[in-house]
Design a protein around this motif. Sequence first.
Motif, PDB file in Angstrom:
ATOM      1  N   LYS A  67       0.815  -1.223   0.000  1.00  0.00           N
ATOM      2  CA  LYS A  67       0.000   0.000   0.000  1.00  0.00           C
ATOM      3  C   LYS A  67       0.849   1.274   0.000  1.00  0.00           C
ATOM      4  O   LYS A  67       0.715   2.138   0.856  1.00  0.00           O
ATOM      5  CB  LYS A  67      -0.967   0.002   1.175  1.00  0.00           C
ATOM      6  CG  LYS A  67      -1.999  -1.091   1.103  1.00  0.00           C
ATOM      7  CD  LYS A  67      -2.935  -1.026   2.283  1.00  0.00           C
ATOM      8  CE  LYS A  67      -3.890  -2.191   2.257  1.00  0.00           C
ATOM      9  NZ  LYS A  67      -4.725  -2.262   3.434  1.00  0.00           N
ATOM     10  N   ALA A  68       1.748   1.381  -0.977  1.00  0.00           N
ATOM     11  CA  ALA A  68       2.600   2.563  -1.112  1.00  0.00           C
ATOM     12  C   ALA A  68       2.408   3.169  -2.502  1.00  0.00           C
ATOM     13  O   ALA A  68       3.240   3.010  -3.380  1.00  0.00           O
ATOM     14  CB  ALA A  68       4.068   2.201  -0.884  1.00  0.00           C
ATOM     15  N   PRO A  69       1.271   3.860  -2.704  1.00  0.00           N
ATOM     16  CA  PRO A  69       1.018   4.435  -4.027  1.00  0.00           C
ATOM     17  C   PRO A  69       1.976   5.585  -4.309  1.00  0.00           C
ATOM     18  O   PRO A  69       2.599   6.132  -3.405  1.00  0.00           O
ATOM     19  CB  PRO A  69      -0.423   4.929  -3.919  1.00  0.00           C
ATOM     20  CG  PRO A  69      -0.593   5.241  -2.472  1.00  0.00           C
ATOM     21  CD  PRO A  69       0.238   4.206  -1.744  1.00  0.00           C
ATOM     22  N   GLY A  70       2.057   5.931  -5.556  1.00  0.00           N
ATOM     23  CA  GLY A  70       2.898   7.043  -5.963  1.00  0.00           C
ATOM     24  C   GLY A  70       3.628   6.718  -7.233  1.00  0.00           C
ATOM     25  O   GLY A  70       3.265   5.797  -7.965  1.00  0.00           O
ATOM     26  N   MET A  71       4.647   7.478  -7.498  1.00  0.00           N
ATOM     27  CA  MET A  71       5.465   7.294  -8.686  1.00  0.00           C
ATOM     28  C   MET A  71       6.887   6.971  -8.255  1.00  0.00           C
ATOM     29  O   MET A  71       7.324   7.393  -7.194  1.00  0.00           O
ATOM     30  CB  MET A  71       5.432   8.552  -9.546  1.00  0.00           C
ATOM     31  CG  MET A  71       4.045   8.842 -10.097  1.00  0.00           C
ATOM     32  SD  MET A  71       4.001  10.340 -11.079  1.00  0.00           S
ATOM     33  CE  MET A  71       3.569  11.515  -9.815  1.00  0.00           C
ATOM     34  N   VAL A  72       7.606   6.253  -9.091  1.00  0.00           N
ATOM     35  CA  VAL A  72       8.999   5.928  -8.793  1.00  0.00           C
ATOM     36  C   VAL A  72       9.878   6.734  -9.754  1.00  0.00           C
ATOM     37  O   VAL A  72       9.798   6.558 -10.961  1.00  0.00           O
ATOM     38  CB  VAL A  72       9.276   4.416  -8.935  1.00  0.00           C
ATOM     39  CG1 VAL A  72      10.751   4.126  -8.668  1.00  0.00           C
ATOM     40  CG2 VAL A  72       8.398   3.627  -7.976  1.00  0.00           C
ATOM     41  N   TYR A  73      10.670   7.629  -9.179  1.00  0.00           N
ATOM     42  CA  TYR A  73      11.566   8.471  -9.959  1.00  0.00           C
ATOM     43  C   TYR A  73      13.017   8.010  -9.871  1.00  0.00           C
ATOM     44  O   TYR A  73      13.803   8.245 -10.772  1.00  0.00           O
ATOM     45  CB  TYR A  73      11.491   9.927  -9.491  1.00  0.00           C
ATOM     46  CG  TYR A  73      10.172  10.588  -9.791  1.00  0.00           C
ATOM     47  CD1 TYR A  73       9.851  10.950 -11.089  1.00  0.00           C
ATOM     48  CD2 TYR A  73       9.258  10.847  -8.785  1.00  0.00           C
ATOM     49  CE1 TYR A  73       8.639  11.569 -11.377  1.00  0.00           C
ATOM     50  CE2 TYR A  73       8.049  11.460  -9.052  1.00  0.00           C
ATOM     51  CZ  TYR A  73       7.747  11.819 -10.350  1.00  0.00           C
ATOM     52  OH  TYR A  73       6.547  12.423 -10.626  1.00  0.00           O
ATOM     53  N   GLY A  74      13.390   7.393  -8.760  1.00  0.00           N
ATOM     54  CA  GLY A  74      14.762   6.934  -8.553  1.00  0.00           C
ATOM     55  C   GLY A  74      14.864   5.437  -8.745  1.00  0.00           C
ATOM     56  O   GLY A  74      13.922   4.696  -8.463  1.00  0.00           O
ATOM     57  N   GLY A  75      15.995   4.994  -9.248  1.00  0.00           N
ATOM     58  CA  GLY A  75      16.188   3.579  -9.520  1.00  0.00           C
ATOM     59  C   GLY A  75      16.151   2.710  -8.284  1.00  0.00           C
ATOM     60  O   GLY A  75      16.550   3.126  -7.202  1.00  0.00           O
ATOM     61  N   PRO A  76      15.632   1.486  -8.439  1.00  0.00           N
ATOM     62  CA  PRO A  76      15.670   0.532  -7.337  1.00  0.00           C
ATOM     63  C   PRO A  76      17.117   0.260  -6.916  1.00  0.00           C
ATOM     64  O   PRO A  76      18.037   0.399  -7.722  1.00  0.00           O
ATOM     65  CB  PRO A  76      15.046  -0.727  -7.937  1.00  0.00           C
ATOM     66  CG  PRO A  76      14.297  -0.272  -9.137  1.00  0.00           C
ATOM     67  CD  PRO A  76      15.021   0.929  -9.637  1.00  0.00           C
ATOM     68  N   ILE A  77      17.287  -0.161  -5.669  1.00  0.00           N
ATOM     69  CA  ILE A  77      18.621  -0.484  -5.144  1.00  0.00           C
ATOM     70  C   ILE A  77      18.573  -1.894  -4.573  1.00  0.00           C
ATOM     71  O   ILE A  77      17.648  -2.238  -3.844  1.00  0.00           O
ATOM     72  CB  ILE A  77      19.041   0.517  -4.049  1.00  0.00           C
ATOM     73  CG1 ILE A  77      19.159   1.917  -4.650  1.00  0.00           C
ATOM     74  CG2 ILE A  77      20.352   0.085  -3.389  1.00  0.00           C
ATOM     75  CD1 ILE A  77      19.377   3.005  -3.630  1.00  0.00           C
TER      76      ILE A  77
END
Length: 155
Positions: free
Chosen positions: A116-126
Amino acid sequence: LEPKEIASGQGEVVAVSLADGSVKWRRAFAAGIVSAIAVKDQLAVFTATDGKGRAVDVASGTEKWTVDGGAPFFASAAIAGDMVYVADLKAVVRAINLTDGALRWKLSLGSDAAVKAPGMVYGGPIVAGGRLFVATCALESGGKANTAVVCIGER
């Protein structure tokens, strides 16, 4: 960015010799490439605003595989072992086989009951310690940013 601006993005990937700075090859794409490029096993992996992740041969620029996502990508890909991890602007994370681009799994950070963490991803996964970390950013009414860092993995 306005959606119409994302759709009209153009990009180019250029391979440059470390020895002398000469251009080895260049390849144009009908999409914006705003992320860093990850390299492993002679494959350059990157995402684009057309909602596609791509891998090209480092030596020639020849496309090896393409993966369609559900939304534009701004975040860089992460590579760990034989897996590529990408996350799009709808906060969907995908695990992709490095060699052939086959989808291994996907997870919607906004709609998954455990996350349940809506939003957009701007930074690359780590990737660290056997876990995958992804940060989302959602704008609430009034312009306040609500962020979440999600850890995927059992260790």
